[in-house]
Design an enzyme around this catalytic site. Structure first.
Site, PDB file in Angstrom:
ATOM      1  N   ASN A  61       0.833  -1.213   0.000  1.00 34.65           N
ATOM      2  CA  ASN A  61       0.000   0.000   0.000  1.00 34.65           C
ATOM      3  C   ASN A  61       0.858   1.250   0.000  1.00 34.65           C
ATOM      4  O   ASN A  61       1.904   1.306   0.645  1.00 34.65           O
ATOM      5  CB  ASN A  61      -1.019  -0.008   1.152  1.00 34.65           C
ATOM      6  CG  ASN A  61      -0.402  -0.226   2.515  1.00 34.65           C
ATOM      7  OD1 ASN A  61       0.524  -1.005   2.664  1.00 34.65           O
ATOM      8  ND2 ASN A  61      -0.916   0.470   3.514  1.00 34.65           N
ATOM      9  N   GLU A  63       0.476   5.321   0.477  1.00 39.94           N
ATOM     10  CA  GLU A  63      -0.431   6.372   0.933  1.00 39.94           C
ATOM     11  C   GLU A  63       0.040   7.753   0.453  1.00 39.94           C
ATOM     12  O   GLU A  63       1.132   7.888  -0.102  1.00 39.94           O
ATOM     13  CB  GLU A  63      -0.535   6.320   2.463  1.00 39.94           C
ATOM     14  CG  GLU A  63      -1.110   4.988   2.924  1.00 39.94           C
ATOM     15  CD  GLU A  63      -1.330   4.904   4.427  1.00 39.94           C
ATOM     16  OE1 GLU A  63      -0.862   5.786   5.166  1.00 39.94           O
ATOM     17  OE2 GLU A  63      -1.984   3.922   4.853  1.00 39.94           O
ATOM     18  N   CYS A  72      -4.322   0.785  -2.230  1.00 41.95           N
ATOM     19  CA  CYS A  72      -4.125  -0.468  -1.496  1.00 41.95           C
ATOM     20  C   CYS A  72      -3.105  -1.359  -2.207  1.00 41.95           C
ATOM     21  O   CYS A  72      -2.926  -1.272  -3.436  1.00 41.95           O
ATOM     22  CB  CYS A  72      -5.438  -1.243  -1.417  1.00 41.95           C
ATOM     23  SG  CYS A  72      -6.705  -0.460  -0.421  1.00 41.95           S
ATOM     24  N   GLU A  74      -3.176  -4.572  -2.959  1.00 39.26           N
ATOM     25  CA  GLU A  74      -3.715  -5.475  -3.988  1.00 39.26           C
ATOM     26  C   GLU A  74      -3.838  -4.762  -5.322  1.00 39.26           C
ATOM     27  O   GLU A  74      -3.543  -5.303  -6.383  1.00 39.26           O
ATOM     28  CB  GLU A  74      -5.120  -5.983  -3.632  1.00 39.26           C
ATOM     29  CG  GLU A  74      -5.269  -6.638  -2.309  1.00 39.26           C
ATOM     30  CD  GLU A  74      -5.570  -5.650  -1.180  1.00 39.26           C
ATOM     31  OE1 GLU A  74      -4.821  -4.668  -1.038  1.00 39.26           O
ATOM     32  OE2 GLU A  74      -6.521  -5.893  -0.446  1.00 39.26           O
ATOM     33  N   CYS A 111     -10.483  -4.803   1.074  1.00 44.87           N
ATOM     34  CA  CYS A 111     -11.553  -3.796   1.069  1.00 44.87           C
ATOM     35  C   CYS A 111     -12.439  -3.984  -0.168  1.00 44.87           C
ATOM     36  O   CYS A 111     -12.079  -4.667  -1.130  1.00 44.87           O
ATOM     37  CB  CYS A 111     -10.959  -2.392   1.112  1.00 44.87           C
ATOM     38  SG  CYS A 111     -10.343  -1.800  -0.463  1.00 44.87           S
ATOM     39  N   CYS A 114     -10.951  -3.048  -3.602  1.00 46.10           N
ATOM     40  CA  CYS A 114     -10.007  -4.059  -4.100  1.00 46.10           C
ATOM     41  C   CYS A 114     -10.752  -5.292  -4.599  1.00 46.10           C
ATOM     42  O   CYS A 114     -10.366  -5.887  -5.606  1.00 46.10           O
ATOM     43  CB  CYS A 114      -9.021  -4.450  -3.000  1.00 46.10           C
ATOM     44  SG  CYS A 114      -7.764  -3.168  -2.776  1.00 46.10           S
TER      45      CYS A 114
HETATM   46  N1  THU Z   1      -5.203  -1.361   2.653  1.00 44.14           N
HETATM   47  C1  THU Z   1      -4.714  -2.233   1.729  1.00 44.14           C
HETATM   48  O1  THU Z   1      -3.589  -2.083   1.242  1.00 44.14           O
HETATM   49  N2  THU Z   1      -5.507  -3.270   1.357  1.00 44.14           N
HETATM   50  C2  THU Z   1      -6.765  -3.504   1.833  1.00 44.14           C
HETATM   51  O2  THU Z   1      -7.437  -4.423   1.398  1.00 44.14           O
HETATM   52  C3  THU Z   1      -7.313  -2.645   2.886  1.00 44.14           C
HETATM   53  C4  THU Z   1      -6.492  -1.481   3.286  1.00 44.14           C
HETATM   54  C5  THU Z   1      -4.364  -0.218   3.030  1.00 44.14           C
HETATM   55  C6  THU Z   1      -4.903   1.106   2.589  1.00 44.14           C
HETATM   56  C7  THU Z   1      -4.305   2.036   3.607  1.00 44.14           C
HETATM   57  O3  THU Z   1      -3.007   2.402   3.162  1.00 44.14           O
HETATM   58  C8  THU Z   1      -4.182   1.193   4.861  1.00 44.14           C
HETATM   59  O4  THU Z   1      -4.250  -0.141   4.432  1.00 44.14           O
HETATM   60  C9  THU Z   1      -5.250   1.462   5.897  1.00 44.14           C
HETATM   61  O5  THU Z   1      -6.504   1.397   5.373  1.00 44.14           O
END
Ligand code: THU
Length: 158
Positions: A61, A63, A72, A74, A111, A114
């Protein structure tokens, strides 16, 4: 009339019960989670994708101070596949989260956004692929298709 939607997955006590190629994906997903850029959430996620060529593509991930601009793990991995290997199929994806924010026995479930992208990857390649989710203490669940994670996905139904 009431209708029921069911989904199914295989559960393993530990990922070391998986095939070697799947264990390699778990290892790579954990490794790449170290590259997460997550100064805001402090939540580190890694994804490893095996293509039908055997090649493994990874993502973590990423940000941004403008929060919705981040992505994210994935989707970082799957979009990289779309951008660089458009003619190859995904065979398996493994998704992990590492760190103290997630209890060791809990499994990160992807999520909704994704799942939508995971499903479209499957539709696009016209072939189901497996989704492996693991907890930090080893518990592993394996779905045979991305569709199992998103019943009644966006689209025209019934
Ligand atoms: N995140 C992911 O990388 N994958 C997911 O399926 C859920 C959330 C990341 C997004 C963000 O950078 C952090 O986790 C918190 O939500």
């Amino acid at each position: 009339m009431e209708q029921k939607i069911t989904t199914s997955y295989h559960r393993f006590e530990h990922w070391n019960e998986l095939d070697v190629s799947d264990i390699e994906l778990v290892d790579k997903a954990y490794l790449v989670s170290e590259n997460a850029y997550a100064p805001y959430s402090k939540f580190h996620v890694g994804a490893a994708v095996r293509l039908d060529s055997g090649e493994v593509v990874t993502g973590s991930n990423q940000e941004n101070v403008a929060y919705p601009s981040g992505l994210c793990a994935e989707r970082v991995a799957l979009f990289y596949v779309g951008a660089n290997f458009p003619d190859q199929s995904v065979e398996t994806i493994c998704i992990v989260a590492k760190g103290d924010l997630l209890p060791k026995e809990k499994i990160l479930s992807p999520c909704g956004a994704c799942r939508q992208v995971m499903l479209e990857t499957e539709t696009r390649q016209r072939k189901a692929y497996r989704v492996i989710l693991v907890s930090q203490n080893g518990v592993t669940i394996v779905f045979n298709s991305a569709e199992d994670l998103l019943p009644l996905a966006f689209g025209i139904t019934e």
